[in-house]
Scaffold this active site. Structure first.
Site, PDB file in Angstrom:
ATOM      1  N   HIS A 144      30.560  50.703  23.010  1.00 39.46           N
ATOM      2  CA  HIS A 144      30.106  51.348  21.765  1.00 39.46           C
ATOM      3  C   HIS A 144      28.785  50.774  21.276  1.00 39.46           C
ATOM      4  O   HIS A 144      28.452  50.875  20.101  1.00 39.46           O
ATOM      5  CB  HIS A 144      31.173  51.237  20.676  1.00 39.46           C
ATOM      6  CG  HIS A 144      32.567  51.497  21.164  1.00 39.46           C
ATOM      7  ND1 HIS A 144      33.439  50.503  21.498  1.00 39.46           N
ATOM      8  CD2 HIS A 144      33.206  52.669  21.413  1.00 39.46           C
ATOM      9  CE1 HIS A 144      34.577  51.019  21.949  1.00 39.46           C
ATOM     10  NE2 HIS A 144      34.460  52.330  21.907  1.00 39.46           N
TER      11      HIS A 144
HETATM   12 FE1  FES Z   1      33.206  48.500  21.112  1.00 37.67          FE
HETATM   13 FE2  FES Z   1      32.087  46.511  22.502  1.00 37.67          FE
HETATM   14  S1  FES Z   1      31.150  47.837  21.102  1.00 37.67           S
HETATM   15  S2  FES Z   1      34.139  47.230  22.576  1.00 37.67           S
END
Ligand code: FES
Length: 186
Positions: A144
Site C-alpha cells: 500500500h
Molecule cells: Fe500496507 Fe505495507 S503499506 S502492508
C-alpha cells in the site's frame, strides 16, 4: 460488479488488497531465495532456532549498502550496513519531519552508526518492504505504498510506526547477537 454498482467498495477493495498481498509475498519469496545460501551459512541449526535462542550474525561479509535477511523466532529481520552517505543523510533529517519521531541515535547502537537491525515486516499489514527502490535510500512497501527511510523510520503511510528493532547486541565489531541485549555496564 453488483457490489460496485451499489457503491459498496469493500468487496473490490478486499480483492485488490489480496492481489497486492500476493504480489508482496512473491517478492518476499524472491528476495529470500536470493539471500538464503548466504544466510544458511551463518544460521544455527533448526533446533536452536525453534527454541528461540539468540543467533549470532557475522557482519564481515556484508558490504556497504547491503541488506541481509535473517530469521529469528520465525520473524524476518533485516541487517543493513548503511553507507557513509546514508548515515550523514539520516542524521540530517529533522525529527519534526517524522510521523513517529526517533533520533538517529535511537535507531542504531552507540558506536555502530553503520549498522541497522530491524524487523522486516511493514507495520501496516505485514508485507515485506523492498529496499533500495530507485533513488530512495530506504524501503518501499509493495502493498500500500508505505515508505521507510534507511534507518527504518516511516516517511510515508499508511504504516503507523517505524520498523521495530529486535533485541540485539554487538559481541565484537563484526558480530551481532540477535535475541540478547548487551549486559548493563557494571
Ligand atoms: Fe500496507 Fe505495507 S503499506 S502492508
Amino acid at each position: 460488479s453488483a457490489a460496485a454498482s451499489t457503491g459498496t467498495a469493500a468487496p473490490d477493495g478486499t480483492r485488490r488488497d489480496f492481489m497486492f498481498l500476493a504480489t508482496g509475498a512473491g517478492l518476499a519469496v524472491g528476495v529470500g531465495a536470493v539471500a538464503w545460501p548466504f544466510v544458511a551459512s551463518m544460521a544455527p541449526d533448526a533446533a536452536t532456532i525453534a527454541a528461540g535462542a539468540p543467533i549470532d550474525v557475522d557482519l564481515t561479509p556484508i558490504t556497504d549498502g547491503q541488506i541481509v535477511n535473517v530469521f529469528w523466532r520465525g520473524k524476518l529481520i533485516f541487517v543493513r550496513k548503511l553507507t557513509e552517505k546514508e548515515v550523514t543523510d539520516m542524521k540530517a533529517i529533522p525529527e519534526g519531519q517524522l510521523s513517529d519521531p526517533a533520533p538517529f541515535g535511537a535507531r542504531v547502537k552507540k558506536g555502530h552508526d553503520q549498522w541497522l537491525v530491524v524487523y522486516g515486516n511493514c507495520t501496516h499489514l505485514g508485507c515485506v518492504p523492498i529496499g533500495h527502490q530507485g533513488n530512495f535510500e530506504g524501503w518501499a512497501c509493495p502493498c500500500h505504498g508505505s515508505q521507510f527511510d534507511a534507518v527504518g523510520r516511516v516517511r510515508r503511510g499508511p504504516a503507523p510506526i517505524n520498523l521495530p528493532i529486535p533485541p540485539y547486541s554487538f559481541q565484537t565489531d563484526a558480530k551481532i547477537r540477535i535475541g540478547e541485549e548487551a549486559k548493563a555496564a557494571a
